[in-house]
Design a protein around this motif. Structure first.
Motif, PDB file in Angstrom:
ATOM      1  N   ILE A 297      39.339 -27.741 -58.601  1.00  0.00           N
ATOM      2  CA  ILE A 297      40.080 -28.723 -57.795  1.00  0.00           C
ATOM      3  C   ILE A 297      40.828 -28.053 -56.634  1.00  0.00           C
ATOM      4  O   ILE A 297      40.950 -28.628 -55.554  1.00  0.00           O
ATOM      5  CB  ILE A 297      41.051 -29.565 -58.665  1.00  0.00           C
ATOM      6  N   SER A 372      50.765 -19.584 -54.819  1.00  0.00           N
ATOM      7  CA  SER A 372      50.288 -19.273 -56.165  1.00  0.00           C
ATOM      8  C   SER A 372      49.904 -20.575 -56.853  1.00  0.00           C
ATOM      9  O   SER A 372      50.581 -21.589 -56.689  1.00  0.00           O
ATOM     10  CB  SER A 372      51.418 -18.569 -56.920  1.00  0.00           C
ATOM     11  N   VAL A 373      48.834 -20.532 -57.637  1.00  0.00           N
ATOM     12  CA  VAL A 373      48.369 -21.749 -58.317  1.00  0.00           C
ATOM     13  C   VAL A 373      47.575 -21.408 -59.563  1.00  0.00           C
ATOM     14  O   VAL A 373      46.947 -20.354 -59.630  1.00  0.00           O
ATOM     15  CB  VAL A 373      47.480 -22.611 -57.384  1.00  0.00           C
ATOM     16  N   GLY A 374      47.593 -22.292 -60.529  1.00  0.00           N
ATOM     17  CA  GLY A 374      46.667 -22.205 -61.654  1.00  0.00           C
ATOM     18  C   GLY A 374      47.318 -21.903 -62.978  1.00  0.00           C
ATOM     19  O   GLY A 374      46.768 -22.226 -64.024  1.00  0.00           O
ATOM     20  N   PRO A 376      51.419 -20.283 -64.785  1.00  0.00           N
ATOM     21  CA  PRO A 376      52.753 -19.789 -64.441  1.00  0.00           C
ATOM     22  C   PRO A 376      52.656 -18.374 -63.864  1.00  0.00           C
ATOM     23  O   PRO A 376      51.866 -17.565 -64.339  1.00  0.00           O
ATOM     24  CB  PRO A 376      53.478 -19.768 -65.789  1.00  0.00           C
ATOM     25  N   ASP A 398      54.983 -21.732 -55.240  1.00  0.00           N
ATOM     26  CA  ASP A 398      54.374 -21.755 -56.580  1.00  0.00           C
ATOM     27  C   ASP A 398      54.045 -23.226 -56.841  1.00  0.00           C
ATOM     28  O   ASP A 398      54.933 -24.032 -57.089  1.00  0.00           O
ATOM     29  CB  ASP A 398      55.388 -21.200 -57.588  1.00  0.00           C
ATOM     30  N   TRP A 401      50.082 -28.211 -60.337  1.00  0.00           N
ATOM     31  CA  TRP A 401      49.310 -29.453 -60.281  1.00  0.00           C
ATOM     32  C   TRP A 401      48.078 -29.292 -61.135  1.00  0.00           C
ATOM     33  O   TRP A 401      47.934 -28.298 -61.837  1.00  0.00           O
ATOM     34  CB  TRP A 401      49.005 -29.850 -58.840  1.00  0.00           C
ATOM     35  N   GLN A 402      47.161 -30.265 -61.080  1.00  0.00           N
ATOM     36  CA  GLN A 402      46.006 -30.291 -61.992  1.00  0.00           C
ATOM     37  C   GLN A 402      44.809 -30.976 -61.341  1.00  0.00           C
ATOM     38  O   GLN A 402      44.981 -31.734 -60.379  1.00  0.00           O
ATOM     39  CB  GLN A 402      46.337 -31.134 -63.224  1.00  0.00           C
ATOM     40  N   THR A 403      43.647 -30.783 -61.965  1.00  0.00           N
ATOM     41  CA  THR A 403      42.453 -31.514 -61.537  1.00  0.00           C
ATOM     42  C   THR A 403      42.765 -33.018 -61.501  1.00  0.00           C
ATOM     43  O   THR A 403      42.356 -33.736 -60.589  1.00  0.00           O
ATOM     44  CB  THR A 403      41.301 -31.267 -62.547  1.00  0.00           C
ATOM     45  N   GLU A 404      43.504 -33.466 -62.504  1.00  0.00           N
ATOM     46  CA  GLU A 404      43.800 -34.894 -62.651  1.00  0.00           C
ATOM     47  C   GLU A 404      44.746 -35.406 -61.578  1.00  0.00           C
ATOM     48  O   GLU A 404      44.731 -36.591 -61.248  1.00  0.00           O
ATOM     49  CB  GLU A 404      44.459 -35.145 -64.019  1.00  0.00           C
ATOM     50  N   PRO A 486      50.767 -34.943 -68.493  1.00  0.00           N
ATOM     51  CA  PRO A 486      49.829 -33.916 -68.012  1.00  0.00           C
ATOM     52  C   PRO A 486      49.447 -32.875 -69.054  1.00  0.00           C
ATOM     53  O   PRO A 486      48.512 -32.110 -68.834  1.00  0.00           O
ATOM     54  CB  PRO A 486      50.585 -33.239 -66.869  1.00  0.00           C
ATOM     55  N   ASP A 488      51.600 -30.413 -70.108  1.00  0.00           N
ATOM     56  CA  ASP A 488      52.381 -29.189 -69.901  1.00  0.00           C
ATOM     57  C   ASP A 488      53.818 -29.389 -70.344  1.00  0.00           C
ATOM     58  O   ASP A 488      54.352 -30.497 -70.266  1.00  0.00           O
ATOM     59  CB  ASP A 488      52.400 -28.805 -68.409  1.00  0.00           C
ATOM     60  N   ILE A 500      57.537 -24.466 -65.282  1.00  0.00           N
ATOM     61  CA  ILE A 500      56.485 -24.853 -66.226  1.00  0.00           C
ATOM     62  C   ILE A 500      56.461 -23.815 -67.343  1.00  0.00           C
ATOM     63  O   ILE A 500      56.388 -22.615 -67.083  1.00  0.00           O
ATOM     64  CB  ILE A 500      55.102 -24.889 -65.518  1.00  0.00           C
ATOM     65  N   ARG A 503      51.062 -24.943 -71.649  1.00  0.00           N
ATOM     66  CA  ARG A 503      50.398 -26.115 -72.213  1.00  0.00           C
ATOM     67  C   ARG A 503      51.025 -26.512 -73.546  1.00  0.00           C
ATOM     68  O   ARG A 503      51.475 -25.652 -74.305  1.00  0.00           O
ATOM     69  CB  ARG A 503      48.908 -25.827 -72.445  1.00  0.00           C
ATOM     70  N   ASN A 514      41.124 -23.459 -66.801  1.00  0.00           N
ATOM     71  CA  ASN A 514      41.579 -24.366 -67.819  1.00  0.00           C
ATOM     72  C   ASN A 514      40.474 -24.487 -68.885  1.00  0.00           C
ATOM     73  O   ASN A 514      39.425 -25.058 -68.619  1.00  0.00           O
ATOM     74  CB  ASN A 514      41.758 -25.675 -67.038  1.00  0.00           C
TER      75      ASN A 514
HETATM   76  O1  PRX Z   1      48.858 -25.834 -67.288  1.00  0.00           O
HETATM   77  C1  PRX Z   1      48.923 -26.101 -65.907  1.00  0.00           C
HETATM   78  C2  PRX Z   1      48.268 -24.961 -65.147  1.00  0.00           C
HETATM   79  O2  PRX Z   1      46.924 -25.360 -64.932  1.00  0.00           O
HETATM   80  C3  PRX Z   1      46.691 -26.665 -65.491  1.00  0.00           C
HETATM   81  C4  PRX Z   1      45.723 -27.437 -64.639  1.00  0.00           C
HETATM   82  O3  PRX Z   1      44.506 -26.782 -64.574  1.00  0.00           O
HETATM   83  P1  PRX Z   1      43.367 -27.300 -63.602  1.00  0.00           P
HETATM   84  O4  PRX Z   1      43.177 -28.753 -63.793  1.00  0.00           O
HETATM   85  O5  PRX Z   1      42.197 -26.417 -63.790  1.00  0.00           O
HETATM   86  O6  PRX Z   1      43.951 -27.096 -62.157  1.00  0.00           O
HETATM   87  C5  PRX Z   1      44.323 -25.801 -61.753  1.00  0.00           C
HETATM   88  C6  PRX Z   1      44.679 -25.786 -60.289  1.00  0.00           C
HETATM   89  C7  PRX Z   1      45.570 -26.845 -59.804  1.00  0.00           C
HETATM   90  C8  PRX Z   1      48.061 -27.283 -65.538  1.00  0.00           C
HETATM   91  O7  PRX Z   1      48.123 -28.346 -66.455  1.00  0.00           O
HETATM   92  N1  PRX Z   1      48.915 -24.725 -63.845  1.00  0.00           N
HETATM   93  C9  PRX Z   1      48.420 -25.008 -62.631  1.00  0.00           C
HETATM   94  N2  PRX Z   1      49.268 -24.570 -61.670  1.00  0.00           N
HETATM   95  C10 PRX Z   1      50.329 -24.029 -62.292  1.00  0.00           C
HETATM   96  C11 PRX Z   1      50.109 -24.130 -63.687  1.00  0.00           C
HETATM   97  N3  PRX Z   1      51.018 -23.700 -64.579  1.00  0.00           N
HETATM   98  C12 PRX Z   1      52.161 -23.153 -64.095  1.00  0.00           C
HETATM   99  N4  PRX Z   1      52.431 -23.003 -62.785  1.00  0.00           N
HETATM  100  C13 PRX Z   1      51.550 -23.417 -61.846  1.00  0.00           C
HETATM  101  N5  PRX Z   1      51.819 -23.236 -60.555  1.00  0.00           N
END
Ligand code: PRX
Length: 634
Positions: A297, A372-374, A376, A398, A401-404, A486, A488, A500, A503, A514
């Motif tokens: 995503i 940064s993403v994905g 913590p 930082d 967010w999520q696929t959803e 979500p 988290d 955050i 999970r 994920n």
């Molecule tokens: O647990 C959170 C973590 O990645 C999950 C979402 O994964 P996905 O749908 O593959 O999308 C990833 C890219 C947006 C979340 O439920 N996550 C994503 N960003 C962070 C994070 N955990 C902590 N800090 C973040 N910045």
């Protein structure tokens, strides 16, 4: 038409005011943002929603095509500006600059290829390609003709690809002969061939020549370069309703079947563009690089749609951070004078392990903003990133967010709102997060762990799980009625910053990917000698989390061969990213009296917290815990 720039926060006071306005009157707020885009017909209704159904409709009746907003409307002001800057895997190969005008032409041409091959509005098209510009072209061409793209990350196995094609009954597959990744060449077409043996719905496959390796071409398979010769570059954009499906993107869940998250056109467009500008504070002439793959995503929203909607220059990198050496990212930053660099904590941790000379040899003075993403980001990685890459002068966003969610939900705004290491900080404008206790009551205490939930819809919320609306309801809206859940955990500090905590379900984030533990267990259980297995995540220095599988065998044998076979099975069924780091053969798994595997206990064992396991006397088989601990020194 109003200018979106009037709604971008330029100070923390702006952020506070815009935030307040967006919460007080969301509909009029988002209507103003929507008015800054190009629509073929105005909407009838800004928002209708029902958390119980659940159903969310934004700008229904509004007609548009997202590619006119990504491409056509930029042709007046920035036809010759670079839209996509492509950096190939091999640094000896020349990078490519594709202007907005050229990208428009290529997308129109390929849209005509889709039409020539009988792809119509609403048809699903699977895209399984390397990170090359044609991937972006294919994605946008689908959107232009109203076909629903389903991009499958090119690291997934044939079985995983087939499952995704079949789940959404894709009519066409777009792939390549192979892909380059570091010093490896991956036989993408061969993997696709295997997948297609199990797929009945694909009528046509289009194959891009990338590596030039020898491949088999079946009668309904056509070369991209041949098809392009049959068309011209004029293709009017298909009119879409704001709520028509734009794409499906699969994400892991806590059962074996991946969830095809469905995003729709209008709300996704507005939200990705608006968050792109606010979070990254992108300015004309900046060169923005998100290192993600478009198979995830992050690539959809912040390589393709968000940046192109805003007329940005977006970099696409085909390779890996370690090839030809650990300085590749930094060389690219210098070479293309990158201003915005958005990556994952796992990449930062991996690169921080290598000598600083890999960083110091590159001139990073063009950098203005880091992201940064994905998963913590831990404090050590944050500090390394801040000191060595940002030279303490680049804000770090930082972004949680999520696929959803389709777009960024929590983040600081670069240089505008305060950052705090390990905290995603503040909600985006228009987002209303809360923390809940396990009974679903809102927590107002500070610094207390809770379950993160969102209490009001936002424009880019996924609308359903393809073909399984019940599952959508169960996973995201049933545990805490009236909220989006979500999965988290989080806490809030005294200044209302969100952190955050990870999970709260059976999903593990490995290197920012994920991964549901259930599909991995399903894969392991396919081995003829496996009775049962349990997969859990444990802390890992570089990957954030790694996977450990506890496996019961029919005929006990504890040797490398069976472990390798199990790993190969996971790799084949899901892909190499899901391979457990540790496989432990166990005599039994700790279970409750109702037969539920106590993964919590296995997690404690794997995290070296054996003093903190708690009472095991109520288990069906308490003796097994000590046996697992005794055998766990592997
Ligand atoms: O647990 C959170 C973590 O990645 C999950 C979402 O994964 P996905 O749908 O593959 O999308 C990833 C890219 C947006 C979340 O439920 N996550 C994503 N960003 C962070 C994070 N955990 C902590 N800090 C973040 N910045």
């Amino acid at each position: 038409m109003e200018n979106i720039d009037n709604y971008i926060a330029k100070s923390s006071k702006d952020y506070n005011n815009l935030y307040k306005e967006s919460i007080k009157n969301p509909e009029s707020f988002w209507e103003k943002i929507a008015s800054t885009f190009s629509w073929k017909k105005k909407w009838n209704n800004v928002l209708s929603y029902d958390f119980n159904k659940p159903e969310f409709k934004w700008f229904e009746g509004g007609k548009l095509n997202i590619t006119e907003n990504c491409l056509d409307r930029h042709l007046i002001e920035r036809a010759d500006q670079t839209a996509i800057l492509f950096e190939p895997n091999n640094p000896e190969e020349e990078s490519k600059k594709i202007s907005y005008k050229e990208l428009h032409q290529k997308v129109c041409e390929f849209s005509n290829v889709l039409k020539n091959n009988k792809v119509k509005k609403g048809d699903r098209v699977c895209i399984y390609m390397p990170m090359v510009p044609e991937l972006t072209v294919a994605v946008l061409a689908c959107a232009r003709v109203g076909a629903v793209h389903s991009v499958v990350f090119a690291g997934f196995s044939a079985t995983a690809l087939a499952a995704r094609i079949n789940d959404s009954q894709c009519k066409m597959l777009i792939t390549a002969d192979g892909s380059f990744r570091g010093n490896k060449t991956i036989a993408l077409k061969e993997i696709a061939d295997k997948a297609l043996l199990d797929c009945k719905t694909i009528d046509t496959t289009i194959v891009l020549k990338r590596t030039g390796q020898k491949i088999l071409m079946n009668p309904n398979e056509k070369w991209w370069h041949d098809e392009i010769l049959k068309v011209d570059d004029s293709c009017p954009a298909t009119e879409m309703d704001s709520e028509d499906m734009l794409f499906i993107l699969y994400t892991s869940g806590s059962t074996g079947k991946p969830k095809g998250m469905v995003h729709s056109c209008g709300g996704y467009m507005i939200y990705t563009a608006y968050t792109f500008l606010n979070v990254f504070q992108y300015k004309p002439n900046d060169v923005y690089w998100c290192t993600a793959d478009i198979g995830w995503i992050t690539g959809h929203s912040y390589i393709v749609y968000g940046p192109l909607l805003c007329g940005a220059t977006s970099v696409m990198f085909e390779g890996v951070p370690s090839y030809p050496n650990y300085d590749r990212f930094w060389n690219i930053c210098e070479k293309h004078k990158i201003t915005h660099f958005y990556t994952a904590p796992t990449a930062i941790r991996a690169l921080a392990k290598h000598p600083l000379s890999f960083v110091q040899n590159s001139n990073l003075s063009s950098l203005k903003v880091l992201g940064s993403v994905g998963e913590p980001i831990n404090e050590e990685a944050w500090n390394w990133y801040n000191v060595n890459i940002g030279k303490k002068k680049c804000p770090i966003v930082d972004t949680w967010w999520q696929t959803e969610t389709g777009g960024i939900m929590l983040s600081s705004l670069a240089g505008i709102t305060d950052q705090k290491p390990t905290f995603a900080t503040k909600p985006m404008i228009g987002i209303q997060p809360v923390l809940l206790d396990s009974s679903g009551n809102e927590i107002n205490e500070k610094n207390k762990d809770g379950i993160l939930a969102i209490k009001f819809p936002w424009p880019s919320i996924a609308r359903t799980i393809y073909g399984d609306h019940n599952r959508y309801k169960n996973v995201y809206f049933s545990a805490y009625p009236g909220y989006y859940f979500p999965g988290d955990g989080a806490l809030i500090d005294n200044e209302n910053n969100y952190r955050i905590t990870g999970r709260v379900d059976d999903v593990v984030i490995v290197s920012g990917h994920n991964l549901g533990t259930a599909p991995i267990e399903d894969a392991i259980n396919q081995h003829p000698n496996v009775v049962e297995s349990a997969v859990i995540g444990y802390p890992h220095e570089i990957k954030g989390n790694a996977l450990r599988a506890f496996v019961i065998l029919m005929k006990p044998e504890d040797n490398i061969q069976i472990k390798d076979e199990i790993k190969a099975l996971v790799s084949k069924t899901i892909g190499p990213i899901a391979k457990p780091d540790i496989i432990q053969i166990v005599p039994g798994l700790p279970k409750t009296r109702s037969g539920k595997i106590m993964r919590r206990i296995l997690r404690k064992i794997a995290s070296d917290e054996i003093d903190n396991i708690g009472d095991v006397s109520t288990l069906l088989n308490p003796e097994v815990v000590d046996q697992i601990i005794n055998d766990s020194n592997i």
